[in-house]
Write an enzyme that holds these catalytic residues in place. Structure first.
Site, PDB file in Angstrom:
ATOM      1  N   ASP A 163     -11.522  -4.624   2.429  1.00 26.81           N
ATOM      2  CA  ASP A 163     -12.460  -3.523   2.205  1.00 26.81           C
ATOM      3  C   ASP A 163     -13.912  -3.957   2.334  1.00 26.81           C
ATOM      4  OD1 ASP A 163     -10.490  -1.641   1.846  1.00 26.81           O
ATOM      5  OD2 ASP A 163     -10.443  -1.838  -0.332  1.00 26.81           O
TER       6      ASP A 163
ATOM      7  N   GLY B 130     -10.864 -12.990 -14.010  1.00 25.89           N
ATOM      8  CA  GLY B 130      -9.941 -11.894 -13.816  1.00 25.89           C
ATOM      9  C   GLY B 130      -9.395 -11.373 -15.121  1.00 25.89           C
ATOM     10  N   HIS B 131      -8.256 -10.695 -15.051  1.00 20.61           N
ATOM     11  CA  HIS B 131      -7.642 -10.104 -16.243  1.00 20.61           C
ATOM     12  C   HIS B 131      -6.136 -10.087 -16.054  1.00 20.61           C
ATOM     13  CE1 HIS B 131      -7.370  -7.790 -19.907  1.00 20.61           C
ATOM     14  NE2 HIS B 131      -6.694  -6.834 -19.293  1.00 20.61           N
TER      15      HIS B 131
ATOM     16  N   CYS C  65       0.815  -1.219   0.000  1.00 18.35           N
ATOM     17  CA  CYS C  65       0.000   0.000   0.000  1.00 18.35           C
ATOM     18  C   CYS C  65       0.850   1.270   0.000  1.00 18.35           C
ATOM     19  CB  CYS C  65      -0.959  -0.008   1.186  1.00 18.35           C
ATOM     20  SG  CYS C  65      -2.356  -1.123   0.940  1.00 18.35           S
TER      21      CYS C  65
ATOM     22  N   ASP D 157      -8.373  -3.719  -5.203  1.00 17.92           N
ATOM     23  CA  ASP D 157      -7.094  -3.293  -4.654  1.00 17.92           C
ATOM     24  C   ASP D 157      -5.989  -4.142  -5.272  1.00 17.92           C
ATOM     25  OD1 ASP D 157      -5.255  -1.920  -2.953  1.00 17.92           O
ATOM     26  OD2 ASP D 157      -6.838  -1.776  -1.445  1.00 17.92           O
TER      27      ASP D 157
ATOM     28  N   ASP E 159     -10.699   0.611   7.302  1.00 18.67           N
ATOM     29  CA  ASP E 159      -9.458  -0.104   7.565  1.00 18.67           C
ATOM     30  C   ASP E 159      -8.288   0.836   7.303  1.00 18.67           C
ATOM     31  OD1 ASP E 159      -9.675  -0.104   4.796  1.00 18.67           O
ATOM     32  OD2 ASP E 159      -9.157  -2.212   4.552  1.00 18.67           O
TER      33      ASP E 159
ATOM     34  N   THR F  27     -16.937  10.265   0.450  1.00 20.16           N
ATOM     35  CA  THR F  27     -16.189  10.341   1.708  1.00 20.16           C
ATOM     36  C   THR F  27     -14.935   9.459   1.692  1.00 20.16           C
ATOM     37  OG1 THR F  27     -17.519   8.573   2.729  1.00 20.16           O
ATOM     38  CG2 THR F  27     -18.268  10.853   3.042  1.00 20.16           C
ATOM     39  N   SER F  28     -14.482   9.090   0.486  1.00 23.95           N
ATOM     40  CA  SER F  28     -13.275   8.251   0.353  1.00 23.95           C
ATOM     41  C   SER F  28     -13.402   6.978   1.169  1.00 23.95           C
ATOM     42  CB  SER F  28     -12.020   9.037   0.785  1.00 23.95           C
ATOM     43  OG  SER F  28     -11.879  10.220   0.039  1.00 23.95           O
ATOM     44  N   ASP F  29     -14.576   6.351   1.066  1.00 25.65           N
ATOM     45  CA  ASP F  29     -14.818   5.137   1.847  1.00 25.65           C
ATOM     46  C   ASP F  29     -14.089   3.953   1.228  1.00 25.65           C
ATOM     47  OD1 ASP F  29     -15.930   3.538   3.886  1.00 25.65           O
ATOM     48  OD2 ASP F  29     -17.784   4.703   3.827  1.00 25.65           O
TER      49      ASP F  29
END
Length: 347
Positions: A90, A138-139, A16, A67, A226, A47-49
């Site tokens: 998340d 997925g990719h 991160c 993510d 988180d 709110t950038s949740d």
């Protein structure tokens, strides 16, 4: 797995710590075009949740999140495990139950053996199995740096969604995991991390934040998020801004991973820590006794970090018990929300 390949040598930033600094991200997003939001969208970007939430019916809301990042460790299996744990978090942070994942894979095909790439994917699959969800697709792309992560979908009752913006005056702040992952990763990259330090780092970053679902059932839990790339201060500041309150943290009560304060004093911290401070330091008041090493830990990017809970004082015991039942023995009361400007104060 034994390999001479050092995954971290491919990445300019790991875990991160790869995140765009919060101030830069804010500048980018303010230039994006607005779009009328459907009434069913319960949580968006306002709110950038931690995830988007879309009401399906009176009993179900869909949680959607993604993510991904570059390697934070050299072991490919561990890298896959960490990235998957981080992505699934998340959903738990919204109070939900994960139901399915999609893999996002970018690899330098001409530089990494296929066996190494396979181990990364196996690591992610092992965590998804622990969470009880399939990787349903997925990719993949051929990229310069190794990238791995997930899109994760989950479900939650619309009345049980826990946003990061609903803290109330007097709420107690509780942190579920100790800080210091970024410091440990910096020491690892410079060859200064002990075996015990590495073991503590892996244990912390691969522990699923499963208490989030049970915490959503507690009426006294008002806000939940988180702690990841923006550090404890950055994500606490998001709680404060969302609620229009002031957050107060007691540094002596903040749980830390073993040895990280000494490592920070010795100069082992990531560039992301400094970028974080530059982005939001003007909204933070540090007591005179807070050392530079402690400031670095407060801004330290947490890959797959702990849940941060804002609850009424009467619910503290229930929250700590919920964490303890899932093996989160480091969960600690670290502060309180109070009336005042949207800032964070640390004493």
């Amino acid at each position: 797995m034994s390999t001479d390949i050092k995954l971290t040598s491919f990445s300019h930033g790991g875990g991160c710590g790869c995140k765009i600094a919060p101030g830069v991200l804010s500048d980018i997003l303010k230039h994006t075009q607005g779009f009328p939001m459907p009434k069913e969208l319960m949580v968006g970007i306002e709110t950038s949740d931690d995830a988007a939430v879309y009401r399906l019916n009176d009993e179900q809301a869909l949680i959607a999140t993604t993510d991904f990042f570059m390697p934070i460790v050299d072991d490919p299996y561990d890298f896959g495990r960490i990235a998957a744990t981080n992505a699934i978090s998340d959903v738990y942070a919204m109070g939900g139950t994960p139901i399915m994942a999609l893999a996002l894979v970018g690899m330098p095909i001409n530089k990494l053996p296929l066996e190494v790439i396979g181990q990364i994917l196996k690591g992610g699959e092992s965590i998804c199995a622990e969470a009880g969800i399939p990787i349903a697709g997925g990719h993949t792309i051929d990229s310069v740096e190794p990238i791995y992560g997930l899109v994760v979908l989950g479900l939650v009752h619309p009345d049980k969604v826990k946003r990061n913006a609903d803290a109330r005056p007097g709420d107690v702040l509780i942190l579920g995991k100790p800080l210091g992952v970024g410091v440990l990763s910096a020491a690892l990259k410079k060859g200064a991390l002990s075996e015990a330090g590495y073991a503590a780092m892996i244990a912390n970053t691969t522990k699923l934040n499963k208490p989030g679902k049970a915490l959503s059932e507690l009426s006294g839990v008002h806000a939940l998020t988180d702690v990841t790339g923006f550090g404890l201060l950055g994500h606490t500041l998001e709680l404060a801004r969302g609620a229009g309150l002031s957050a107060h943290i007691d540094m002596h009560r903040v749980p830390l991973l073993p040895g990280v304060e000494q490592l920070a004093q010795d100069g082992y911290f990531t560039g992301a820590s400094g970028r974080n401070w530059q982005s939001y330091g003007a909204q933070v008041r540090l007591g005179a006794q807070i050392s530079p090493a402690q400031q670095a830990l407060l801004t330290d990017p947490q890959t797959s970090g702990g849940l941060l809970v804002a609850c009424d004082p009467a619910s503290v015991d229930a929250v700590l018990t919920t964490f303890a039942k899932e093996g989160f023995g480091h969960a600690s009361v670290i502060g309180q929300m109070q009336t005042g400007p949207a800032t964070v104060e640390v004493q």
